[in-house]
Structure formats: C-alpha cells, structure tokens
Write a protein that holds these residues in place. Structure first.
Motif, PDB file in Angstrom:
ATOM      1  N   VAL A   1      37.255  54.633 116.721  1.00 41.27           N
ATOM      2  CA  VAL A   1      36.651  54.276 115.443  1.00 41.27           C
ATOM      3  C   VAL A   1      37.501  54.879 114.327  1.00 41.27           C
ATOM      4  O   VAL A   1      37.742  56.083 114.312  1.00 41.27           O
ATOM      5  N   LEU A   2      37.935  54.040 113.413  1.00 45.99           N
ATOM      6  CA  LEU A   2      38.719  54.490 112.265  1.00 45.99           C
ATOM      7  C   LEU A   2      37.829  54.453 111.027  1.00 45.99           C
ATOM      8  O   LEU A   2      37.223  53.418 110.725  1.00 45.99           O
ATOM      9  N   VAL A   3      37.734  55.585 110.329  1.00 43.11           N
ATOM     10  CA  VAL A   3      36.878  55.720 109.164  1.00 43.11           C
ATOM     11  C   VAL A   3      37.726  56.182 107.981  1.00 43.11           C
ATOM     12  O   VAL A   3      38.572  57.067 108.129  1.00 43.11           O
ATOM     13  N   ASP A   4      37.492  55.587 106.824  1.00 39.24           N
ATOM     14  CA  ASP A   4      38.169  56.008 105.595  1.00 39.24           C
ATOM     15  C   ASP A   4      37.672  57.402 105.249  1.00 39.24           C
ATOM     16  O   ASP A   4      36.478  57.608 105.060  1.00 39.24           O
ATOM     17  N   LYS A   5      38.581  58.361 105.179  1.00 49.80           N
ATOM     18  CA  LYS A   5      38.143  59.742 104.995  1.00 49.80           C
ATOM     19  C   LYS A   5      37.646  60.033 103.576  1.00 49.80           C
ATOM     20  O   LYS A   5      36.908  60.977 103.370  1.00 49.80           O
ATOM     21  N   GLU A   6      37.994  59.219 102.605  1.00 49.71           N
ATOM     22  CA  GLU A   6      37.512  59.435 101.240  1.00 49.71           C
ATOM     23  C   GLU A   6      36.130  58.827 101.017  1.00 49.71           C
ATOM     24  O   GLU A   6      35.252  59.458 100.438  1.00 49.71           O
ATOM     25  N   SER A   7      35.933  57.594 101.493  1.00 51.23           N
ATOM     26  CA  SER A   7      34.655  56.915 101.245  1.00 51.23           C
ATOM     27  C   SER A   7      33.698  57.016 102.438  1.00 51.23           C
ATOM     28  O   SER A   7      32.545  56.651 102.324  1.00 51.23           O
ATOM     29  N   ASP A   8      34.207  57.456 103.577  1.00 50.91           N
ATOM     30  CA  ASP A   8      33.431  57.560 104.815  1.00 50.91           C
ATOM     31  C   ASP A   8      32.966  56.182 105.313  1.00 50.91           C
ATOM     32  O   ASP A   8      32.016  56.071 106.064  1.00 50.91           O
ATOM     33  N   GLU A   9      33.654  55.123 104.873  1.00 52.27           N
ATOM     34  CA  GLU A   9      33.333  53.772 105.310  1.00 52.27           C
ATOM     35  C   GLU A   9      34.097  53.434 106.580  1.00 52.27           C
ATOM     36  O   GLU A   9      35.234  53.864 106.769  1.00 52.27           O
ATOM     37  N   LEU A  10      33.460  52.629 107.418  1.00 50.77           N
ATOM     38  CA  LEU A  10      34.100  52.155 108.635  1.00 50.77           C
ATOM     39  C   LEU A  10      35.273  51.255 108.264  1.00 50.77           C
ATOM     40  O   LEU A  10      35.128  50.321 107.467  1.00 50.77           O
ATOM     41  N   PHE A  11      36.442  51.541 108.822  1.00 57.04           N
ATOM     42  CA  PHE A  11      37.623  50.723 108.560  1.00 57.04           C
ATOM     43  C   PHE A  11      37.853  49.738 109.699  1.00 57.04           C
ATOM     44  O   PHE A  11      38.067  48.551 109.489  1.00 57.04           O
ATOM     45  N   ALA A  12      37.816  50.243 110.937  1.00 58.84           N
ATOM     46  CA  ALA A  12      38.076  49.387 112.089  1.00 58.84           C
ATOM     47  C   ALA A  12      37.536  50.045 113.358  1.00 58.84           C
ATOM     48  O   ALA A  12      37.400  51.263 113.434  1.00 58.84           O
TER      49      ALA A  12
END
Length: 104
Positions: free
Chosen positions: A8-19
């Motif tokens: 699971v890849l998560v945007d570390k700034e927004s904490d949104e799921l990326f992929a």
C-alpha cells in the motif's frame, strides 16, 4: 494478514491512498513486485485500481533512498513467501497423515 498480502502506497503529506499492489495467494510475489536488475533499492509494482466497477492495472517504479529500508521491504516480502510455503507444506503433511490414518 494471513494469506493476504498487499503493498500500500500512501501520500505521506496528505495521508491519502496513492496505490495498492495486491498479491493474491497462488501467484508468485515476483509477478506483482519485481526488483530492478541493476539496483537493490528499486522495484516495479503492478498496482490495481478497482474503482468504477472494473479492475485496471499499471506498473510504477518505487525506490528507497536508503538501502536498509529496501532491505526491510524485501525481507517482509520474503517472510510472507516463506509463511505461504510453510503453510502449504503443513497442509500436505496433514493430508498425508490423514490418509495414512485412514489406511490403518
């Protein structure tokens, strides 16, 4: 979680799921996570998007700045692969033992 494995890849700034790169049981991890040949810090992931009622996939590259982080990632995948192998071996032994018990 059990047999289920996914990257699971998560945007570390927004904490949104990326992929998400799900690794279904029954297929080799290398189909979903492939190490790059000329570096121990880079991988290619087969990510999936299941939104909109259909499954689409894409290949993306990821890299680790520090070798220990890459080693940890690789070790986690290896441990999951080992878990599945041991589980399959245990199931075969149990089945063989049950067959032997039925014959006795």
């Amino acid at each position: 979680q059990g047999e289920a494995c996914r990257v699971v890849l998560v945007d570390k700034e927004s904490d949104e799921l990326f992929a998400v790169a799900p690794i279904p049981s029954g297929i080799s991890i290398d189909v979903v996570v492939e190490p790059v040949l000329d570096s121990s810090r880079y991988y290619v992931l087969r990510v999936e998007d299941t939104s909109e009622g259909r499954t689409r996939h894409a290949f993306i590259g990821i890299g680790f700045r520090h070798r220990p982080h890459s080693s940890d990632f690789s070790a986690a995948l290896y441990e999951h692969r080992r878990f599945l192998q041991k589980k399959a071996e245990a199931e075969k032994r149990t089945e063989a033992w049950e067959i032997q018990e039925q014959r006795s």
